[in-house]
Design a protein around this motif. Sequence first.
Motif, PDB file in Angstrom:
ATOM      1  N   PRO A 220     -30.440  34.669  51.833  1.00 55.49           N
ATOM      2  CA  PRO A 220     -31.849  34.513  51.447  1.00 55.49           C
ATOM      3  C   PRO A 220     -32.123  34.887  49.985  1.00 55.49           C
ATOM      4  CG  PRO A 220     -31.551  36.352  53.006  1.00 55.49           C
ATOM      5  CD  PRO A 220     -30.255  35.635  52.937  1.00 55.49           C
ATOM      6  N   THR A 221     -32.838  33.994  49.301  1.00 56.86           N
ATOM      7  CA  THR A 221     -33.200  34.222  47.894  1.00 56.86           C
ATOM      8  C   THR A 221     -34.434  33.375  47.593  1.00 56.86           C
ATOM      9  OG1 THR A 221     -32.330  34.243  45.629  1.00 56.86           O
ATOM     10  CG2 THR A 221     -31.705  32.365  46.991  1.00 56.86           C
TER      11      THR A 221
ATOM     12  N   LYS B 214     -34.510  39.589  50.310  1.00 57.00           N
ATOM     13  CA  LYS B 214     -34.104  38.403  49.557  1.00 57.00           C
ATOM     14  C   LYS B 214     -33.438  38.877  48.277  1.00 57.00           C
ATOM     15  CE  LYS B 214     -37.075  34.691  51.105  1.00 57.00           C
ATOM     16  NZ  LYS B 214     -38.467  34.283  51.104  1.00 57.00           N
TER      17      LYS B 214
END
Length: 432
Positions: A118-119, A283
């Motif tokens: 996740p980013t 994230k």
Amino acid sequence: MKALVVGGGGREHALAWKLAKSPQVDLIYVAPGNAGTAAEPKLKNIAIKPDDISALLAFALAEGIGLTIVGPEISLILGIVDVFEKAGLRCLGPHRAAARLEGSKSFAKDFLTRQNIPTARYQVFDDPDEAITYIKTQVTPIVVKADGLAAGKGVVIAQTEWEAIEAIHEIQVSGVFGEAGNRVVIEEFLAGEEASFIVITDGEHILPLVSTQDHKARDNGDRGPNTGGMGAYSPAPVITERVYNRIMEEVIVPTVRGMAEEGYPYRGFLYAGLMIDKNGSPKVLEYNCRFGDPEAQPIMMRLRSDLMTLFLATVERRLHEISVEWDPRAAVGVVMVAKGYPGSYAINDPIYGLPVPEREDCKVFHAGTIEKGGQILTAGGRVLCACGLGSSVTQAQAIAYSLVQQITWKEAYYRTDIGYRAITREADRDNN
Ligand code: AMP
Ligand code: GLY
């Protein structure tokens, strides 16, 4: 054994100080070190800069260095580990190909996407006109980042479309960061609380360090321009057990596994800069391919185990055989800077109040300092990091600031609220 620590900041002082406590180590050279490392037992400064890889190699070969530990990203991105290993020397840090996680933001973002980590949503642009066209289709705030190394200054959080376009002009058109800004990453703004998550890995096994949080903004309340870090504390209460497990599962394990799968196993300190949203979802904001500064200082205060044993297990790929013991106390490190930092500032100001008397629960690490004629002078933007250990972050903070109060120079500056988020949580807990 003789060791070499590359770098001259507070992080390197803390690492070398802790390494010097190991019975396995006879002498540690610090390149170039600072006035703090010069004064420690078993430590000796050597005037070689971290980007002069061939001089570092020649020195390590001539001195028979058993292990080199690399602090700054620049040496890693230039490939110091590859060069040392080719010459038959052990060197702790990622190889050049793996250090791209920090050296190129577009490499890191593409890796995150490939590995489903996740980013923030993002796009990469080589052409400023295309970047501007894209910005006009997006909501604000929006984040503009220079692709390459920009001394921590290559990130603009643009509140308006106009600010974002201005950032493109500065980074890509005027070229304020040189080649590092030929390419930009534009990404979605993430809200939440930031945390640093730092592990050491041998490419396969992972040993997470205690949690920390740093304060990147210059002024109280996390306001003002971004800096390299104005202070840090450990543990970071935002990393609850649940959040910790999610970070390991969703970020750290896939990163280490993904790097190995893609053909550049990652070895050394891996630092994930994270945004934790209100649901506890992490994230990745960025990777660093090194230990954090000032995170290293409070973390080293809390490490009870032998650091050389840990480092040797890492370079010998047997990190799973190691367990480490941490001090249960909290640690806070307050960075004292020269007024004007992160912009321009004065150097060569005499520092008064050093050394502070040694105590088990506190320590002043040096960064930009130099000794001339028996007097310690300022020699950089971040000058000192005063660290305290205490039964809570509140207690540790009080000890750290009691050190700060003993030290002064013309135009010293520091934040007075390091650790405030943890302290607010501690107060809330005590009131309930
Ligand atoms: P970086 O060097 O990528 O970590 O960026 C420096 C700082 O900018 C981070 O520590 C954050 O405070 C902030 N930042 C970077 N990316 C974002 C983002 N997508 N959303 C919000 N803040 C960000
Ligand atoms: N403290 C932030 C860093 O080391 O990059």
